[in-house]
Design an enzyme around this catalytic site. Structure first.
Site: not given
Length: 409
Positions: A355, A128, A228, A235, A194, A196, A252, A232, A248, A121
């Site tokens: 975000e 971002h 993904d 992480q 996420e 992607e 996925t 948080r 993560k 990834d």
């Protein structure tokens, strides 16, 4: 009464003959037998059955239970099979042979279309990466010193890549807030998505071989959508100094349809202007561009909350593949590499809740009056996309979706 065919209805839609994405499906009558399917409109062609009926030379590839053998066959075969499928689905002379092998989409179950060999990834959106930097380093530089010199990435976990529709169990792990005296263990309280785009490798490489920028079409079989999922809080505590790991690796999600690279010729665009000189193996000036004009929609519980533009991505898939192999690391059939979160310059174009809520400090207001910081149990995230096709058509990608289930006890 004249005969009407689902092939006629599909012609100008996002899954018309200009697209023909590949997937794998089963039917209620034969749930144990996975088959390669090609989407045409709101139907799925049993490609293997059609190939047998028409005595195709590629019947063995199309009768496989997953896309691996076709993907490994290489680009000349991919193009030949695509031409053959296009003829079968557009030439009226084939209709009597083809129509018995069409299944209505609601009557099939879509499976993971290929066996994932490795998963990488990337972190390719400047918008971002800049937003993340401003959230976590408000008094420092938004981008790390290496960001504009190479596509940053991490090696993920292939065994937890799942097909769209698979339930996502809330992960548990260690987390430590800034005011906590020591870490605690428990379910993630900052679960995120996420949005992607993923690239699926078909043709492998030899040890030591590097893939140059112009060789992307020789190795990438097609494109899919990726979510993904990211914890948080897990992480944030684990990522120093080696980067993402358990935050993560729990899941996925990928879309069930793999859009052939050849279907995206009309979506190719130049990437955004770059202000930092690149080393030769990454410098795509003077090369045909591999930016892609994909338009994503992200919805939570049916409400669209973001529309990220993939054309804004700083690093292209060709550069990512070149960097991924520049040290001689091999490609294997079934390798998946993802773009990283797709975000644009506007607030409504951000591709994750980190975000969209600015680290949870600015909850997202939803149309029903509620506010969202991070995902709750029962929330469903759906990502859809389309790209420009020939003659004003659209190339559809379908969707990647997943519903959050409570953590296991």
């Amino acid at each position: 009464m004249p005969h009407t065919s689902p092939l006629d209805a599909a012609a100008d839609g996002p899954f018309g003959p200009h697209n023909l994405p590949y997937g794998v499906f089963t039917t209620a009558g034969d749930p144990g037998r996975a088959r390669i399917g090609v989407r045409i409109g709101d139907h799925v062609l049993d490609a293997g059955a059609a190939a047998r009926a028409l005595a195709s030379a590629d019947a063995d590839l199309l009768c496989a239970p997953h896309l691996g053998p076709l993907m490994a066959a290489g680009r000349p075969v991919w193009r030949r099979v695509r031409r053959t499928l296009t003829a079968w689905l557009t030439d009226p002379a084939y209709r009597l042979d083809i129509e018995p092998h069409l299944h209505p989409l609601p009557e099939v179950t879509l499976r993971l279309p290929f066996e994932v060999a490795d998963y990488v990834d990337f972190y390719a959106s400047e918008h971002h990466a800049g937003n993340v930097g401003r959230i976590f380093r408000p008094d420092g530089a938004a981008l790390t010193p290496n960001w504009k010199h190479l596509p940053i990435g991490y090696h993920g976990r292939a065994g937890t890549v799942v097909v769209s529709g698979t339930e996502i169990v809330r992960p548990a792990g260690q987390r430590k807030g800034p005011d906590d005296p020591s870490p605690v263990f428990g379910p993630s309280v900052r679960l995120d998505f996420e949005a992607e785009v993923g690239f699926v490798v078909g043709t492998p490489t030899r040890p030591g071989e590097r893939v140059p920028l112009d060789a992307l079409p020789d190795h990438v079989f097609g494109v899919c959508l990726v979510n993904d999922w990211s914890a948080r809080d897990i992480q944030a505590w684990e990522y120093v100094p080696l980067g993402p790991f358990l935050g993560k690796s729990f899941a996925t999600s990928v879309s069930p349809w793999i859009v052939p690279l050849d279907a995206l010729e009309h979506a190719r665009v130049a990437p955004p202007p770059r202000d930092t000189p690149l080393l030769p193996y990454l410098d795509d000036a003077g090369h045909q561009p591999w930016g892609l004009d994909l338009r994503l929609d992200v919805a939570v519980n049916g409400e669209v909350i973001s529309r990220p533009p993939f054309a804004a991505m700083y690093w292209t898939a060709a550069q990512q593949l070149a960097h991924m192999t520049v040290n001689g690391a091999t490609l294997r059939t079934g390798d998946l590499f993802a773009s990283g979160t797709v975000s644009g310059p506007e607030p409504g174009q951000r591709g994750c809740l980190l975000e969209l809520t600015w680290g949870g400090r600015e909850p997202l207001k939803l149309p029903d009056g509620s506010a969202l910081e991070y995902l709750h149990d029962g929330d469903e995230v759906s990502i859809t996309a389309w790209a420009p096709g020939p003659g004003g058509t659209r190339v559809g990608f379908g969707e990647v979706s997943g519903r959050v289930a409570p953590a296991l006890p």
